[in-house]
Design an enzyme around this catalytic site. Structure first.
Site, PDB file in Angstrom:
ATOM      1  N   GLU A  17       0.834  -1.215   0.000  1.00 27.83           N
ATOM      2  CA  GLU A  17       0.000   0.000   0.000  1.00 27.83           C
ATOM      3  C   GLU A  17       0.859   1.252   0.000  1.00 27.83           C
ATOM      4  O   GLU A  17       2.090   1.203   0.110  1.00 27.83           O
ATOM      5  CB  GLU A  17      -0.943  -0.047   1.209  1.00 27.83           C
ATOM      6  CG  GLU A  17      -1.888  -1.245   1.122  1.00 27.83           C
ATOM      7  CD  GLU A  17      -2.950  -1.272   2.209  1.00 27.83           C
ATOM      8  OE1 GLU A  17      -2.829  -0.533   3.210  1.00 27.83           O
ATOM      9  OE2 GLU A  17      -3.900  -2.051   2.036  1.00 27.83           O
ATOM     10  N   CYS A  73      -1.902  -4.753  -5.550  1.00 25.03           N
ATOM     11  CA  CYS A  73      -2.419  -5.994  -4.979  1.00 25.03           C
ATOM     12  C   CYS A  73      -1.363  -7.101  -5.008  1.00 25.03           C
ATOM     13  O   CYS A  73      -0.473  -7.116  -5.879  1.00 25.03           O
ATOM     14  CB  CYS A  73      -3.625  -6.489  -5.776  1.00 25.03           C
ATOM     15  SG  CYS A  73      -5.069  -5.440  -5.710  1.00 25.03           S
ATOM     16  N   GLU A  94      -1.657 -10.132  -5.988  1.00 26.14           N
ATOM     17  CA  GLU A  94      -1.664 -10.931  -7.219  1.00 26.14           C
ATOM     18  C   GLU A  94      -0.774 -10.311  -8.292  1.00 26.14           C
ATOM     19  O   GLU A  94      -0.035 -11.001  -8.997  1.00 26.14           O
ATOM     20  CB  GLU A  94      -3.083 -11.032  -7.798  1.00 26.14           C
ATOM     21  CG  GLU A  94      -4.076 -11.760  -6.921  1.00 26.14           C
ATOM     22  CD  GLU A  94      -4.827 -10.833  -5.977  1.00 26.14           C
ATOM     23  OE1 GLU A  94      -4.206  -9.945  -5.361  1.00 26.14           O
ATOM     24  OE2 GLU A  94      -6.038 -11.014  -5.858  1.00 26.14           O
TER      25      GLU A  94
HETATM   26  N1  THU Z   1      -5.987  -6.689  -2.111  1.00 31.15           N
HETATM   27  C1  THU Z   1      -5.141  -7.603  -2.665  1.00 31.15           C
HETATM   28  O1  THU Z   1      -3.917  -7.491  -2.551  1.00 31.15           O
HETATM   29  N2  THU Z   1      -5.681  -8.630  -3.347  1.00 31.15           N
HETATM   30  C2  THU Z   1      -7.010  -8.938  -3.390  1.00 31.15           C
HETATM   31  O2  THU Z   1      -7.396  -9.959  -3.933  1.00 31.15           O
HETATM   32  C3  THU Z   1      -7.972  -8.011  -2.784  1.00 31.15           C
HETATM   33  C4  THU Z   1      -7.414  -6.740  -2.266  1.00 31.15           C
HETATM   34  C5  THU Z   1      -5.412  -5.622  -1.289  1.00 31.15           C
HETATM   35  C6  THU Z   1      -5.384  -4.257  -1.853  1.00 31.15           C
HETATM   36  C7  THU Z   1      -5.340  -3.407  -0.584  1.00 31.15           C
HETATM   37  O3  THU Z   1      -4.003  -3.311  -0.139  1.00 31.15           O
HETATM   38  C8  THU Z   1      -6.120  -4.233   0.424  1.00 31.15           C
HETATM   39  O4  THU Z   1      -6.145  -5.542  -0.078  1.00 31.15           O
HETATM   40  C9  THU Z   1      -7.534  -3.748   0.666  1.00 31.15           C
HETATM   41  O5  THU Z   1      -8.222  -3.617  -0.495  1.00 31.15           O
END
Ligand code: THU
Length: 126
Positions: free
Chosen positions: A47, A56, A58
């Site tokens: 973040e 994210c 992934e």
């Molecule tokens: N996030 C992911 O890394 N992957 C997901 O499949 C869903 C959301 C993260 C993005 C952000 O840092 C936090 O989760 C909240 O949305």
């Protein structure tokens, strides 16, 4: 994917989630992708104080694989014990679509596992 592959990917994703940088959402996610040459790459969400720069788990795992020379991925596991199932967001679905055919997706909250294909999660992907 077979049960052994699922276990390995899930453990890699679980470990990666421990490295998440998520001071704003508090939602730690780990992901592990399996390349078609057998290599596994893991990533976590990263973040930023400028929220929209957040990446994210992934896409971190996917981009690590591609930047290391992987051409296709065949499976991905996404893991979070943050209280809701970490289904890949729309942007990640499209990013994964670019580097896969018939991608198998395993989503886990640590208690329950859900298996799907990317084409189920992203019908008519571009
Ligand atoms: N996030 C992911 O890394 N992957 C997901 O499949 C869903 C959301 C993260 C993005 C952000 O840092 C936090 O989760 C909240 O949305």
């Amino acid at each position: 994917m077979d049960a052994k592959t699922a276990d390995i990917l899930k453990e890699k994703a679980r470990q990666a989630a421990k490295r998440a940088y998520c001071p704003y959402s508090g939602y730690a996610v780990g992901a592990a992708v399996l390349a078609d040459d057998g290599r596994i790459y893991a990533g976590c969400n990263v973040e930023n104080a400028s929220y929209s720069l957040t990446m994210c788990a992934e896409r971190v795992a996917l981009f690590k694989a591609v930047s290391d020379g992987a051409k296709k991925i065949t499976a991905v596991c996404v893991y979070s014990e943050g209280g809701r199932m970490p289904y890949p967001c729309g942007a990640c679905r499209q990013a994964l679509n670019e580097f896969s055919e018939g991608l198998e997706v395993l989503v886990s909250d640590g208690k329950e596992d859900v298996a799907a294909t990317l084409s189920e999660l992203l019908p008519h992907g571009f």
